[in-house]
Motif scaffolding. Structure first.
Motif, mmCIF file in Angstrom:
data_model
loop_
_atom_site.group_PDB
_atom_site.id
_atom_site.type_symbol
_atom_site.label_atom_id
_atom_site.label_comp_id
_atom_site.label_asym_id
_atom_site.label_seq_id
_atom_site.Cartn_x
_atom_site.Cartn_y
_atom_site.Cartn_z
ATOM 1 N N SER A 172 0.815 -1.213 0.000
ATOM 2 C CA SER A 172 0.000 0.000 0.000
ATOM 3 C C SER A 172 0.848 1.262 0.000
ATOM 4 O O SER A 172 0.352 2.348 -0.300
ATOM 5 C CB SER A 172 -0.929 0.013 1.218
ATOM 6 N N LEU A 173 2.128 1.121 0.336
ATOM 7 C CA LEU A 173 3.043 2.265 0.372
ATOM 8 C C LEU A 173 3.909 2.354 -0.881
ATOM 9 O O LEU A 173 4.867 3.123 -0.932
ATOM 10 C CB LEU A 173 3.942 2.172 1.613
ATOM 11 N N ALA A 174 3.552 1.577 -1.899
ATOM 12 C CA ALA A 174 4.371 1.536 -3.114
ATOM 13 C C ALA A 174 4.522 2.905 -3.756
ATOM 14 O O ALA A 174 5.571 3.232 -4.329
ATOM 15 C CB ALA A 174 3.774 0.545 -4.115
ATOM 16 N N ALA A 175 3.474 3.716 -3.680
ATOM 17 C CA ALA A 175 3.522 5.037 -4.304
ATOM 18 C C ALA A 175 4.003 6.117 -3.347
ATOM 19 O O ALA A 175 4.081 7.291 -3.722
ATOM 20 C CB ALA A 175 2.137 5.402 -4.836
ATOM 21 N N ALA A 176 4.301 5.740 -2.125
ATOM 22 C CA ALA A 176 4.747 6.715 -1.122
ATOM 23 C C ALA A 176 6.250 6.952 -1.261
ATOM 24 O O ALA A 176 6.994 6.073 -1.718
ATOM 25 C CB ALA A 176 4.419 6.214 0.277
ATOM 26 N N PRO A 177 6.726 8.110 -0.853
ATOM 27 C CA PRO A 177 8.155 8.416 -0.927
ATOM 28 C C PRO A 177 8.921 7.768 0.232
ATOM 29 O O PRO A 177 9.537 8.433 1.059
ATOM 30 C CB PRO A 177 8.187 9.939 -0.845
ATOM 31 N N VAL A 178 8.861 6.445 0.299
ATOM 32 C CA VAL A 178 9.505 5.667 1.350
ATOM 33 C C VAL A 178 10.749 5.006 0.766
ATOM 34 O O VAL A 178 10.717 4.472 -0.343
ATOM 35 C CB VAL A 178 8.542 4.597 1.912
ATOM 36 N N ASP A 179 11.839 5.037 1.525
ATOM 37 C CA ASP A 179 13.101 4.496 1.024
ATOM 38 C C ASP A 179 13.452 3.135 1.616
ATOM 39 O O ASP A 179 14.254 2.396 1.036
ATOM 40 C CB ASP A 179 14.231 5.479 1.313
ATOM 41 N N ALA A 180 12.892 2.784 2.767
ATOM 42 C CA ALA A 180 13.187 1.498 3.395
ATOM 43 C C ALA A 180 12.095 1.177 4.404
ATOM 44 O O ALA A 180 11.404 2.073 4.908
ATOM 45 C CB ALA A 180 14.548 1.524 4.083
ATOM 46 N N TYR A 181 11.950 -0.121 4.663
ATOM 47 C CA TYR A 181 10.929 -0.591 5.594
ATOM 48 C C TYR A 181 11.588 -1.418 6.704
ATOM 49 O O TYR A 181 12.500 -2.203 6.439
ATOM 50 C CB TYR A 181 9.910 -1.485 4.888
#
Length: 442
Positions: free
Chosen positions: A301-310
């Motif tokens: 669900s965060l694929a389009a979010a500007p997230v760099d690592a989980y």
């Protein structure tokens, strides 16, 4: 704590008691009636994948090899068995010299598997093979479940790094094994130092909310962390007000701040706001790391979010709802007598209730379509068809009791990437479905 208590390679303890009581009582009876020396073939397989899973991942093979090597009945173990009257004196004498001397074949670690796949085949006398059932299953069921969850999360992450952070959510020994399995499945690092020490997995970590709370202000906490770890550190920005924390973080560390971590709230919304704020402040290279009870669905669900690592913890180390693979260890063939030259006869459980199995010593191969994509898992007894001869999946792991297939953990990790990429594209879908390719019996 003693390193050995963590499962670390310091005077490795015997694994002989990682077994069920009835393995030894079967041994005693078999020794008494002469069937103990019958040549036997046991196979590990699962009748079905966990509900909704499209493929399984073989993990724990390296740990199985360690366990077999260290399956020894030393003095303390024998005394325990004697005191509890688990087995009689002749059986204790036999156990005192136990060394597995047979052969083990299996899918190499990191490979994918499907219902009916003979992921491990153990060959030797009935006596020496039957004792390994519990320890083999406990390792493969746990590690393969974690690796399968990790693989799904890695697919959902789309190449973004994944940090294993589940040590505090499971048993301390299971945490080390889970970290190893997660690495095979596609995670890039772990927070667990024991896993880093034992298996060479990269370790990462900076600070928790407690570090912020122990200081008089958030600015003081950030200043202390940057002074100690440098501007490339990761600052946790959701202890109080996120926007204020991000502003303070850049003021303290400068625009070269390594990363900020978000651990609560609406991660999709907060990540967009933080990215916008960081860019406005000139910290365009500062990465965003998100945690907070993630699973593969949350990551997707965060694929389009500007997230760099989980960072993933609980859902990973519990197999994301499927903590076991339901693998079984079944006798599939045995000699007609104790004579070493006696022919092998296929045997199988035929009871009702869905727990039947297919007898015979099996081979397995993966058939590909014209474009090189897997289209079927083929499992058979007898000669391998010429067309599948170069697609066989089992490799020899132990020969005459000696391990012959040790490999770096990186090899298993790379193998899994290749194996998953060779499956139909629907394998990476998170929607529930059947195995992505069928199992055919030849």
């Amino acid at each position: 704590m003693n390193p050995a208590d963590l499962g670390l390679p310091v005077d490795v303890p015997s694994t002989a008691l990682f077994t069920d009581h009835y393995e030894l009582t079967m041994l005693q009876a078999a020794l008494a009636n002469g069937t103990a020396d019958r040549r036997s073939v046991f196979e590990v397989f699962t009748r079905r994948l966990p509900e909704g899973r499209r493929y399984g991942v073989v993990a724990g093979t390296g740990r199985v090899l360690d366990a077999v090597e260290n399956f020894r009945f030393d003095g303390q173990v024998l005394e325990f068995l004697r005191e509890r009257a688990v087995v009689d004196a002749p059986t204790l004498d036999w156990l005192a010299s136990y060394r597995f001397s047979g052969d083990i074949w299996g899918y190499p670690e990191g490979e994918v598997y499907f219902p009916g796949s003979p992921v491990l085949r153990v060959e030797g006398s009935f006596a020496e093979c039957v004792l390994l059932e519990t320890v083999v299953l406990s390792i493969l069921n746990h590690d393969s479940a974690i690796a399968a969850a990790a693989s799904r999360m890695a697919s959902a992450a789309g190449g973004r790094p994944l940090i294993e952070m589940g040590a505090r959510r499971t048993h301390e020994l299971a945490a080390v094994a889970a970290s190893r399995a997660a690495y095979v499945g596609g995670f890039t690092s772990t927070s667990d130092l024991a896993a880093g020490f034992r298996y060479g997995i990269p370790t990462v970590g900076t600070s928790a909310h407690a570090f912020t709370l122990v200081h008089d202000s958030e600015r003081d906490a950030f200043t202390a962390q940057v002074a100690s770890l440098g501007g490339g550190t990761t600052l946790l920005v959701d202890t109080y007000d996120v926007a204020e924390a991000v502003r303070t973080a850049v003021e303290v560390a400068g625009t070269g701040l390594g990363a900020v971590r978000i651990d609560s709230g609406d991660l999709l919304l907060v990540a967009h706001r933080v990215r916008h704020q960081l860019d406005e402040l000139g910290a365009t290279g500062t990465r965003i790391v998100v945690t907070s009870d993630l699973d593969e669905y949350a990551i997707a669900s965060l694929a389009a979010a500007p997230v760099d690592a989980y960072g993933v913890g609980t859902q990973l180390v519990t197999g994301s709802g499927h903590p076991t693979c339901s693998m079984v260890y079944k006798l599939v063939a045995r000699a007609a007598s104790a004579d070493p030259k006696a022919p092998l006869l296929p045997v199988a459980k035929k009871s009702s209730g869905g727990k039947t199995s297919l007898g015979g010593r099996k081979w397995a191969a993966r058939r590909l379509d014209s474009e090189g994509v897997a289209e079927a898992e083929v499992v058979g007894v007898g000669p391998v068809p010429t067309a599948l001869a170069d697609r066989q999946l089992l490799v020899q792991l132990v020969k005459g009791g000696e391990v012959v297939a040790r490999e770096p953990l990186e090899a298993a990790r790379d193998r899994h990437v290749a194996a998953r990429s060779g499956l139909p594209l629907s394998a990476t879908q998170l929607s529930r479905g059947e195995a992505v390719i069928p199992t055919e019996y030849a």
